[in-house]
Design an enzyme around this catalytic site. Structure first.
Site, mmCIF file in Angstrom:
data_model
loop_
_atom_site.group_PDB
_atom_site.id
_atom_site.type_symbol
_atom_site.label_atom_id
_atom_site.label_comp_id
_atom_site.label_asym_id
_atom_site.label_seq_id
_atom_site.Cartn_x
_atom_site.Cartn_y
_atom_site.Cartn_z
ATOM 1 N N ASN A 195 30.356 18.880 51.184
ATOM 2 C CA ASN A 195 30.395 20.285 51.596
ATOM 3 C C ASN A 195 31.568 20.486 52.546
ATOM 4 O O ASN A 195 32.314 19.558 52.837
ATOM 5 C CB ASN A 195 29.059 20.700 52.228
ATOM 6 C CG ASN A 195 28.741 19.859 53.444
ATOM 7 O OD1 ASN A 195 29.445 19.892 54.439
ATOM 8 N ND2 ASN A 195 27.677 19.076 53.350
ATOM 9 N N ASP B 224 21.492 17.987 50.680
ATOM 10 C CA ASP B 224 20.043 18.020 50.473
ATOM 11 C C ASP B 224 19.613 17.113 49.318
ATOM 12 O O ASP B 224 18.498 16.618 49.295
ATOM 13 C CB ASP B 224 19.583 19.459 50.200
ATOM 14 C CG ASP B 224 19.687 20.313 51.462
ATOM 15 O OD1 ASP B 224 19.288 19.802 52.534
ATOM 16 O OD2 ASP B 224 20.179 21.451 51.393
ATOM 17 N N LYS C 177 33.531 5.320 35.997
ATOM 18 C CA LYS C 177 33.969 6.704 35.926
ATOM 19 C C LYS C 177 33.420 7.366 34.647
ATOM 20 O O LYS C 177 33.527 6.788 33.554
ATOM 21 C CB LYS C 177 35.508 6.750 35.917
ATOM 22 C CG LYS C 177 36.035 8.150 35.999
ATOM 23 C CD LYS C 177 37.546 8.173 35.985
ATOM 24 C CE LYS C 177 38.011 9.613 35.871
ATOM 25 N NZ LYS C 177 39.403 9.715 35.489
ATOM 26 N N PRO D 183 16.450 12.231 52.431
ATOM 27 C CA PRO D 183 15.526 12.319 53.566
ATOM 28 C C PRO D 183 16.026 13.350 54.575
ATOM 29 O O PRO D 183 17.235 13.504 54.751
ATOM 30 C CB PRO D 183 15.563 10.907 54.170
ATOM 31 C CG PRO D 183 16.809 10.278 53.658
ATOM 32 C CD PRO D 183 17.132 10.931 52.340
ATOM 33 N N ASP D 184 15.110 14.066 55.207
ATOM 34 C CA ASP D 184 15.487 14.994 56.274
ATOM 35 C C ASP D 184 15.543 14.188 57.575
ATOM 36 O O ASP D 184 14.522 13.808 58.143
ATOM 37 C CB ASP D 184 14.457 16.129 56.371
ATOM 38 C CG ASP D 184 14.921 17.205 57.336
ATOM 39 O OD1 ASP D 184 15.476 16.856 58.399
ATOM 40 O OD2 ASP D 184 14.736 18.390 57.015
ATOM 41 N N ILE D 185 16.761 13.925 58.024
ATOM 42 C CA ILE D 185 16.953 13.001 59.153
ATOM 43 C C ILE D 185 16.344 13.588 60.427
ATOM 44 O O ILE D 185 15.606 12.913 61.154
ATOM 45 C CB ILE D 185 18.461 12.715 59.348
ATOM 46 C CG1 ILE D 185 19.061 12.147 58.061
ATOM 47 C CG2 ILE D 185 18.681 11.771 60.524
ATOM 48 C CD1 ILE D 185 20.581 12.112 58.031
ATOM 49 N N PHE E 47 20.766 22.014 64.240
ATOM 50 C CA PHE E 47 21.720 23.098 63.983
ATOM 51 C C PHE E 47 21.335 23.757 62.672
ATOM 52 O O PHE E 47 20.747 23.098 61.813
ATOM 53 C CB PHE E 47 23.157 22.554 63.857
ATOM 54 C CG PHE E 47 23.906 22.565 65.151
ATOM 55 C CD1 PHE E 47 23.596 21.665 66.148
ATOM 56 C CD2 PHE E 47 24.916 23.496 65.373
ATOM 57 C CE1 PHE E 47 24.282 21.679 67.351
ATOM 58 C CE2 PHE E 47 25.608 23.513 66.565
ATOM 59 C CZ PHE E 47 25.292 22.607 67.567
ATOM 60 N N LYS F 284 13.016 27.580 60.726
ATOM 61 C CA LYS F 284 13.530 26.209 60.555
ATOM 62 C C LYS F 284 13.194 25.340 61.767
ATOM 63 O O LYS F 284 12.808 24.185 61.642
ATOM 64 C CB LYS F 284 15.050 26.263 60.339
ATOM 65 C CG LYS F 284 15.637 24.987 59.789
ATOM 66 C CD LYS F 284 17.085 25.156 59.358
ATOM 67 C CE LYS F 284 17.184 25.742 57.967
ATOM 68 N NZ LYS F 284 18.570 25.775 57.476
HETATM 69 N N1 CTP Z 1 19.274 17.954 58.585
HETATM 70 C C1 CTP Z 1 19.021 16.610 58.537
HETATM 71 N N2 CTP Z 1 18.810 15.987 57.363
HETATM 72 C C2 CTP Z 1 18.801 16.679 56.207
HETATM 73 C C3 CTP Z 1 19.054 18.070 56.225
HETATM 74 C C4 CTP Z 1 19.281 18.682 57.422
HETATM 75 O O1 CTP Z 1 19.046 15.964 59.603
HETATM 76 N N3 CTP Z 1 18.572 16.057 55.069
HETATM 77 C C5 CTP Z 1 19.480 18.609 59.869
HETATM 78 C C6 CTP Z 1 20.877 19.152 60.057
HETATM 79 O O2 CTP Z 1 21.721 18.197 60.679
HETATM 80 C C7 CTP Z 1 20.603 20.350 60.959
HETATM 81 C C8 CTP Z 1 19.236 20.825 60.535
HETATM 82 O O3 CTP Z 1 18.612 19.716 59.914
HETATM 83 O O4 CTP Z 1 20.491 19.970 62.319
HETATM 84 C C9 CTP Z 1 19.226 22.010 59.596
HETATM 85 O O5 CTP Z 1 20.074 21.750 58.507
HETATM 86 P P1 CTP Z 1 20.268 22.852 57.370
HETATM 87 O O6 CTP Z 1 21.166 22.301 56.319
HETATM 88 O O7 CTP Z 1 20.583 24.167 57.978
HETATM 89 O O8 CTP Z 1 18.790 22.993 56.844
HETATM 90 P P2 CTP Z 1 18.026 22.335 55.673
HETATM 91 O O9 CTP Z 1 16.893 21.538 56.238
HETATM 92 O O10 CTP Z 1 18.930 21.597 54.757
HETATM 93 O O11 CTP Z 1 17.416 23.623 54.959
HETATM 94 P P3 CTP Z 1 18.106 24.675 53.946
HETATM 95 O O12 CTP Z 1 19.337 24.007 53.383
HETATM 96 O O13 CTP Z 1 17.070 24.930 52.951
HETATM 97 O O14 CTP Z 1 18.441 25.877 54.790
#
Ligand code: CTP
Length: 413
Positions: free
Chosen positions: A220, A289, A299, A317-319, A335, A349
């Site tokens: 991104n 995500d 390739k 995983p959502d860290i 953030f 959130k």
């Molecule tokens: N974050 C994380 N790990 C992930 C996704 C997000 O640690 N896999 C953390 C980001 O570093 C940020 C916060 O979660 O501090 C919100 O990230 P954001 O991308 O805005 O939210 P998402 O949880 O991905 O939700 P969405 O994309 O559906 O808005």
């Protein structure tokens, strides 16, 4: 509030600060031309004082041109009205910086000798003293030098460096003067209040890169600037900072420990490995995500029938949420970049990730830009901060985080 640009903050960083920059003799004098330029650009007034030996390595004319002020080299200089250069030159100073500090000059300082203008200024000062050593590795390792440096530290003098590496004499080891940019950063840090002294801060920054095959991937537009600026501000505030960075082209901030990763899973593993030693966790990274279930080992080639490749995605995983769910979590800050309806999505959130503080970016268009406008979401309500340069904003955010993060680290402790 007026919008601060990167250039404006650079100008403002040392605005109002008056420094006496003292050069003693050594080949590293060439680095002081660049250091002076950086200090002046950041708004400091710089009064150059040189030892006789220093003038053998760089001329007072050069230093006068760069500092924009007359240069002093002799204690018998009659340009100061009362002939008291050794007293008057440091009276307005916020600090005296000796760079380069030679072996001999360090020895003089440690013993309070004053046989020239610069050493007399140091003994007669009423402001902090910073020394930036520069010498051959054997001279640095000499027990007498080490005793003298220890004495300076015991006397409250800040010793910046030295660095390690190739030396002008052809040898390799400790004793090199810090580079001008590192010396500049250390001087800026010296002037910041130590509101995070002794705290351990873990920060994620930048994008992640999820491979599709060995040459392609999903990423991104996160530049990492906000996370790196927060790491710099936290280090300047005295914190021990561990920065886990996705693929970005940014310099590591002064005093920060950096760990580079590529994928969300690697970022997750690096963070989880470090959380036990963390008081404050700030998740700034724009983590992908999803990732491809099995990235191709080779390739992916176009086919004769133009068939499109298909991929199966799985969720990363959502860290942040994982760290916030730990039994004894650090103070967690998230953030969020939203393209609309921030006030609703931000609070939702924050509650979903179970973090005490979430910082909402006003729009994804802040990616890559030097400034940003944010809103703080907490259970108690919303606080708006003014639009500002990311470096200045980082300092404001670190002050807000330091006020909120409980001492002793964990929310539960
Ligand atoms: N974050 C994380 N790990 C992930 C996704 C997000 O640690 N896999 C953390 C980001 O570093 C940020 C916060 O979660 O501090 C919100 O990230 P954001 O991308 O805005 O939210 P998402 O949880 O991905 O939700 P969405 O994309 O559906 O808005």
């Amino acid at each position: 509030m007026a919008r601060l640009t990167e250039a404006a903050l650079d100008t403002a960083e040392l605005a109002g600060k008056h420094l006496v920059l003292g050069l003693s003799g050594g080949i590293a004098c060439y680095k002081i031309a660049e250091l002076t330029r950086l200090l002046v650009k950041a708004g400091a007034t710089v009064q150059i004082v040189m030892t006789e030996a220093a003038t053998q390595f760089i001329t007072p004319v050069t230093m006068q041109a760069l500092s924009g002020r007359p240069v002093y080299t002799s204690q018998w200089d009659a340009r100061i009205a009362n002939n008291m250069a050794h007293i008057d030159l440091s009276r307005e100073a916020d600090a005296i910086v000796i760079a380069p500090a030679s072996t001999d000059f360090i020895a003089k300082l440690a013993h309070g000798n004053c046989d020239d203008l610069l050493s007399t200024l140091c003994v007669a000062r009423d402001c902090p003293l910073l020394v930036v050593p520069a010498m051959n590795r054997q001279m640095w390792q000499n027990p007498a030098t080490q005793r003298n440096v220890a004495q300076l530290r015991a006397d409250g003098v800040q010793v910046l460096g030295p660095d390690s590496g190739a030396q002008a004499c052809g040898e390799v080891g400790d004793g090199r003067m810090l580079e001008p940019s590192a010396t500049f950063e250390a001087i800026c840090a010296f002037f910041q209040p130590k509101i995070l002294q002794g705290r351990r801060v873990l920060i994620t920054a930048g994008p992640t890169f999820e491979p599709l095959d060995p040459v392609r991937g999903i990423t991104n537009r996160s530049s990492g600037k906000m996370g790196f600026a927060l790491a710099r501000a936290a280090a300047q505030a005295g914190a021990d900072v561990h920065l886990v960075a996705g693929p970005v082209a940014l310099e590591t901030p002064w005093g920060v420990y950096r760990e580079d990763v590529q994928t969300a899973q690697q970022m997750h593993d690096a963070v989880l490995h470090a959380t036990a030693d963390t008081d404050i966790f700030i998740a700034v990274a724009a983590v992908a995500d999803w990732r491809v279930d099995h990235a191709s080992e080779h390739k992916i080639k176009k086919t004769a029938d133009h068939a499109m490749p298909t991929f199966t995605f799985i969720e990363n995983p959502d860290i942040l949420a994982t760290v916030a769910r730990l039994p004894n979590p650090p103070y967690c800050v998230g953030f969020a970049a939203e393209s609309g309806n921030l006030e609703v999505h931000g609070e939702e959130k924050r509650a979903r990730k179970n973090v005490p503080l979430l910082i909402g970016n006003l729009g994804p268009l802040t990616f890559g830009l030097d400034d940003n406008e944010v809103v703080l979401f907490e259970a108690s309500g919303i606080t708006r901060l003014p639009r500002a340069d990311k470096k200045l904003l980082a300092r404001l955010l670190i002050a807000e985080i330091a006020k909120r993060a409980p001492r002793g680290g964990s929310l539960l402790s």
